[in-house]
Design an enzyme around this catalytic site. Structure first.
Site, PDB file in Angstrom:
ATOM      1  N   GLU A  47       0.552   1.080  -4.483  1.00 49.70           N
ATOM      2  CA  GLU A  47       1.923   0.887  -4.022  1.00 49.70           C
ATOM      3  C   GLU A  47       2.464  -0.392  -4.652  1.00 49.70           C
ATOM      4  O   GLU A  47       1.713  -1.351  -4.866  1.00 49.70           O
ATOM      5  CB  GLU A  47       1.959   0.754  -2.489  1.00 49.70           C
ATOM      6  CG  GLU A  47       3.368   0.479  -1.967  1.00 49.70           C
ATOM      7  CD  GLU A  47       3.491   0.552  -0.446  1.00 49.70           C
ATOM      8  OE1 GLU A  47       2.470   0.425   0.245  1.00 49.70           O
ATOM      9  OE2 GLU A  47       4.624   0.738   0.026  1.00 49.70           O
ATOM     10  N   GLU A 377       3.863   7.169   6.806  1.00 55.40           N
ATOM     11  CA  GLU A 377       3.485   6.909   8.201  1.00 55.40           C
ATOM     12  C   GLU A 377       4.635   7.330   9.112  1.00 55.40           C
ATOM     13  O   GLU A 377       5.389   6.495   9.596  1.00 55.40           O
ATOM     14  CB  GLU A 377       3.170   5.423   8.382  1.00 55.40           C
ATOM     15  CG  GLU A 377       1.856   5.025   7.756  1.00 55.40           C
ATOM     16  CD  GLU A 377       1.497   3.573   7.984  1.00 55.40           C
ATOM     17  OE1 GLU A 377       2.371   2.789   8.423  1.00 55.40           O
ATOM     18  OE2 GLU A 377       0.348   3.208   7.708  1.00 55.40           O
TER      19      GLU A 377
HETATM   20  O1  AHR Z   1      -0.568  -0.812   2.554  1.00 52.85           O
HETATM   21  C1  AHR Z   1       0.512  -1.492   3.120  1.00 52.85           C
HETATM   22  C2  AHR Z   1       1.332  -0.619   4.051  1.00 52.85           C
HETATM   23  O2  AHR Z   1       0.584  -0.279   5.166  1.00 52.85           O
HETATM   24  C3  AHR Z   1       1.754   0.706   3.505  1.00 52.85           C
HETATM   25  O3  AHR Z   1       2.923   0.625   2.774  1.00 52.85           O
HETATM   26  C4  AHR Z   1       2.001   1.520   4.745  1.00 52.85           C
HETATM   27  O4  AHR Z   1       1.753   2.890   4.547  1.00 52.85           O
HETATM   28  C5  AHR Z   1       1.099   0.895   5.770  1.00 52.85           C
HETATM   29  O5  AHR Z   1       1.801   0.539   6.902  1.00 52.85           O
END
Ligand code: AHR
Length: 660
Positions: A47, A377
């Site tokens: 990410e 999520e």
């Molecule tokens: O990994 C960091 C964050 O943690 C991600 O963006 C999210 O999916 C989770 O809350």
């Protein structure tokens, strides 16, 4: 050896203990290979958080190269006569700068870019400067000078690389020149100035190392991509995480904006710029320079199955529950179409609309996409309601595609308990579970998957990391407990098909979230103990689970098991047996590995033991000391089918034998 065992047995019995309690005897059934371990079992989750993409893996060194940040000159300093224009050649990035002669031979017009926490330049390496330019007022030519400048502590500056570039057309054209410096400087500045009198326009100002991963232009930072490749990941999940959802729907990650010519990919905000007020980074945006094509390509190059995740039409529920943050289910068509088009982009024939886009970008062969995630999520009834139309459409058009749903942000609790049955009802193929939990949780979850329903969807542990209580940063103890927990996933490989630690990357000067797997600055990176744990599991995942028990029970750190966790696998390819044992206790533990079922002619040979331990369990590898914690490998020999070993406190040990 027999004498030794008898002696221990009688001592143990006289002390009123069972033999296995004394020796921690683990019995591995070598003759009955169990569940198949999926090739996707251990992977990576990427990410753009902590400057993971822009300023990190994406090797672009210029920040705000298209002058599209809301403050158009953020990251730039201008001098002389520089004006901002907004009718440039790239529709989605219309801004550019005009450099006009300053009025006197000794005066200068130009601009400087500060990069991401400076621009990291290595001595002797080549850097490709490129720019789109034109002569807006005509003329036959003009000249700009391009320099790499080292700022010094006295405020003086010194250009250590410089090249002239002749602009020779009134039409927009791409120009480039190679810069090579004789010094190493992590905080360089890029300076560009007009060195003749004719006005020039500049757009999409870019600087990349020539030596990128696989030598690609618009490429990736070689050291960071190598860190990923060296895990040999089975799956690569991208591009998030929360950035998939967006703080509002307009700022969700929109894959279609991330493909095609890089100059015309629009800027998106990055929610990590403001998520944590105490880690506020107002210059953190997504250029989309590393977009879905680049993600697919990287997956292919590191041998991982790509696993893209798309918005399900719900913006981040943590941050925004306004009505307009949710698309009404009846209005989801364009979102669903985006998912279908993505599959076509990845797999479609070159004659299809999106397959052609992929081919035009340089990859006529399909990427062979098999998995797709919908939603990150999410929670509440709105999630299954939004997911359902995606499932119907994808199943109809691409029945082979495996669909990943979510169990929400928690590792258990109300949302989790609601969503798992919903995911079963909707018949997703895998459920993505997330857990960022403390030591006590990891110690208590060794048996988490032992009793999961085998008939429903499989598990994707899509984001996890041990967040130490009061120690929410990288340290060896957290990595050790991750290893302990992973033995439970491995033992349950029939149901756990994928697992990816999170987050992956963090810039030491620009992080928002920790712990992370790989830390870096502008010059180098460091593999944390958590990275080494992931790597040891991934490189030794085996093809089938073997039963491993102590007193006929799974070794899950349960009461009476002396803080031990363990799993065993067999690798069909080279007929190897691999046993992973984690001693989470603060005491040394004797361990006996009893390889049951071996026949006389079955010889276990070429034994090695790889240990990961640290004398200071609060420490980790750092950029200053990147090899403080390293796996130590030593040969071990076995007598018959018994190996007696001693495991130091807080140790992850991996034993490996060839079966002949
Ligand atoms: O990994 C960091 C964050 O943690 C991600 O963006 C999210 O999916 C989770 O809350």
């Amino acid at each position: 050896m027999k004498i030794h065992k008898t002696l221990i047995a009688s001592l143990a019995l006289s002390a009123g203990m069972t033999l296995s309690a004394q020796t921690n005897e683990m019995v591995i059934q070598t003759k009955k290979p169990g569940a198949e371990i999926q090739p996707t079992m251990y992977g990576l989750f990427f990410e753009d958080i902590n400057y993971g993409a822009d300023g990190g893996l994406y090797a672009e060194l210029v920040k705000n190269r298209s002058f599209e940040f809301p403050q158009n000159l953020m990251g730039w300093k201008t001098f002389g006569k520089v004006t901002l224009q907004n009718d440039g050649p790239f529709e989605r990035n219309p801004h550019y700068v005009r450099l006009t002669e300053p009025g006197h031979a000794h005066k200068r017009t130009g601009l400087e870019n500060e990069g991401f926490f400076g621009i990291g330049i290595k001595s002797g390496e080549e850097y490709r400067f490129s720019v789109w330019a034109r002569l807006p007022q005509g003329g036959t030519s003009s000249k700009i000078r391009v320099e790499l400048v080292k700022p010094n502590s006295m405020g003086e500056q010194h250009a250590f690389a410089s090249q002239d570039l002749v602009i020779d057309s009134k039409d927009w054209k791409k120009y480039q020149v190679i810069l090579k410096g004789g010094i190493t400087e992590p905080k360089s500045i890029l300076r560009i100035f007009l060195s003749s009198t004719t006005t020039v326009d500049l757009e999409h100002v870019s600087l990349f190392p020539v030596d990128t991963w696989k030598g690609r232009e618009n490429g990736l930072r070689k050291d960071l991509a190598q860190d990923l490749a060296d895990i040999k990941p089975g799956v690569f999940r991208f591009p998030g995480g929360c950035i998939v959802e967006g703080t509002d729907l307009d700022t969700r990650y929109d894959w279609k904006k991330t493909v095609g010519p890089v100059e015309n990919r629009p800027l998106n905000e990055n929610r990590w710029h403001y998520t944590f007020p105490h880690r506020f980074y107002p210059d953190y945006y997504q250029s989309y320079g590393m977009g879905f094509y680049e993600f697919f390509l990287l997956s292919e190059e590191i041998g991982a199955e790509p696993l893209p995740v798309l918005s399900c039409g719900l913006a981040c529920q943590f941050q925004n529950n306004d009505a307009e943050a949710h698309v009404a289910v009846c209005d989801l068509d364009s979102y669903v179409q985006d998912a279908l088009d993505l599959i076509e982009f990845a797999n479609g024939d070159v004659n299809t609309t999106w397959g052609k886009v992929r081919a035009d970008m340089g990859h006529p062969a399909p990427f062979n996409l098999k998995f797709i995630g919908i939603g990150n999520e999410q929670w509440g009834p709105e999630y299954p309601e939004h997911l359902a139309p995606f499932i119907t459409a994808i199943r109809k058009a691409y029945p082979e595609m495996k669909i990943i749903g979510s169990s929400g942000p928690g590792s258990e609790g109300k949302d989790f308990d609601y969503l798992w049955p919903e995911m079963k009802r909707l018949k997703v193929d895998l459920v993505d579970e997330h857990f960022y939990r403390p030591e006590s949780w990891f110690l208590s979850q060794g048996a988490r998957y032992d009793n999961y329903d085998r008939k429903g969807p499989k598990v994707f542990a899509g984001e996890y990391a041990c967040h130490g209580k009061g120690k929410k940063w990288n340290h060896f103890h957290a990595a050790l407990l991750e290893a302990a927990f992973m033995t439970g996933m491995e033992r349950n490989a029939d149901i756990v098909h994928m697992a990816t630690y999170a987050p992956l990357f963090a810039h030491v000067e620009g992080w928002q979230w920790r712990p992370d797997m790989i830390w870096f600055d502008n010059m180098s990176s460091v593999r944390t103990a958590s990275y080494l744990v992931q790597q040891l599991f991934a490189l030794n995942k085996g093809s089938n689970v073997l039963s491993l028990t102590m007193d006929k029970k799974n070794v899950t750190g349960a009461e009476g098991q002396n803080g031990l966790f363990a799993s065993a696998v067999w690798e069909q390819r080279d007929n190897t047996i691999i046993v992973k044992v984690v001693n989470t206790s603060d005491k040394a533990q004797p361990v006996t590995l009893n390889f049951a079922g071996l026949k006389k002619q079955d010889v276990l040979s070429d034994g090695v033991c790889i240990k990961l331990r640290s004398l200071n369990i609060d420490a980790d590898n750092t950029l200053e000391n990147p090899t403080a914690i390293q796996p130590q490998e030593s040969p071990v020999s076995i007598e018959g089918n018994i190996l007696n070993a001693e495991l130091e406190p807080y140790t992850f040990a991996l034993y490996k034998f060839k079966k002949k």
